[in-house]
Design a protein around this motif. Structure first.
Motif, mmCIF file in Angstrom:
data_model
loop_
_atom_site.group_PDB
_atom_site.id
_atom_site.type_symbol
_atom_site.label_atom_id
_atom_site.label_comp_id
_atom_site.label_asym_id
_atom_site.label_seq_id
_atom_site.Cartn_x
_atom_site.Cartn_y
_atom_site.Cartn_z
ATOM 1 N N LEU A 47 69.618 -31.240 41.823
ATOM 2 C CA LEU A 47 68.916 -30.085 42.365
ATOM 3 C C LEU A 47 69.896 -28.978 42.726
ATOM 4 N N ARG A 48 71.049 -29.349 43.238
ATOM 5 C CA ARG A 48 72.070 -28.341 43.553
ATOM 6 C C ARG A 48 72.513 -27.611 42.287
ATOM 7 N N ALA A 52 72.043 -23.582 41.332
ATOM 8 C CA ALA A 52 73.139 -22.728 40.876
ATOM 9 C C ALA A 52 72.751 -22.022 39.579
ATOM 10 N N GLY A 53 72.080 -22.725 38.675
ATOM 11 C CA GLY A 53 71.613 -22.107 37.437
ATOM 12 C C GLY A 53 70.561 -21.045 37.687
ATOM 13 N N VAL A 54 69.682 -21.286 38.639
ATOM 14 C CA VAL A 54 68.644 -20.307 38.971
ATOM 15 C C VAL A 54 69.274 -19.052 39.564
ATOM 16 N N GLU A 58 68.927 -15.224 38.215
ATOM 17 C CA GLU A 58 68.452 -14.121 39.042
ATOM 18 C C GLU A 58 69.272 -12.856 38.826
ATOM 19 N N LYS A 59 70.526 -13.007 38.425
ATOM 20 C CA LYS A 59 71.353 -11.831 38.136
ATOM 21 C C LYS A 59 70.761 -11.032 36.973
ATOM 22 N N LEU A 71 58.607 -20.186 41.255
ATOM 23 C CA LEU A 71 58.843 -21.301 40.339
ATOM 24 C C LEU A 71 59.459 -22.492 41.071
ATOM 25 N N LEU A 72 60.448 -22.228 41.895
ATOM 26 C CA LEU A 72 61.093 -23.321 42.632
ATOM 27 C C LEU A 72 60.140 -23.963 43.639
ATOM 28 N N LYS A 73 59.305 -23.151 44.284
ATOM 29 C CA LYS A 73 58.331 -23.714 45.220
ATOM 30 C C LYS A 73 57.319 -24.586 44.485
#
Length: 130
Positions: A47-48, A52-54, A58-59, A71-73
């Motif tokens: 998950l960590r 980091a990929g997410v 986001e950039k 999406l993460l929620k």
């Protein structure tokens, strides 16, 4: 290699829990819950890496970071509901497990409504420009 360790842990835990099933079924259930929690802690490392990929994505999605949050929620809701429903099924409460699964599906659906509204708003804005 981590997957193999987790798989062996899961199978060994289930085999051990089966030994308790005939004499002390509650111990088998407790052991199953503990194994689930241990496997969950192993999955936190993955998950960590996912987070980091997410953050990297986001950039590239300037101004749309809130959609990644949705999406993460949604993924978190589905994981928690699946985890709880599996424990309820193992305990013999299939009806409760079904209700938890329905709650998870409805929660994800309700979370998606603002996103769908924003997408439809963008489509209407694009379609109305001359």
């Amino acid at each position: 290699m981590e997957i193999i360790k987790i798989g062996i842990l899961g199978v060994a835990g289930v085999m051990l829990a089966l030994q308790f099933k005939s004499n002390r079924p509650e111990y088998g259930l407790y052991l199953g819950i503990v194994i689930c929690l241990v496997i969950f802690t192993f999955s936190l490392n993955g998950l960590r890496a996912l987070l980091a990929g997410v953050k990297e994505l986001e950039k590239y999605l300037s101004g749309s970071g809130e959609y990644m949050g949705f999406l993460l929620k949604a993924v978190g809701i589905t994981y928690v509901c699946e985890f709880c429903a599996s424990i309820c099924k193992d305990a013999g409460y299939g009806a409760v497990a079904g209700q938890i699964e329905i709650l998870g599906k409805l929660s994800v659906l309700l979370m998606g409504i603002p996103v769908l509204t924003a997408v439809i708003g963008n489509i209407n804005a694009i379609g109305s420009t001359p």
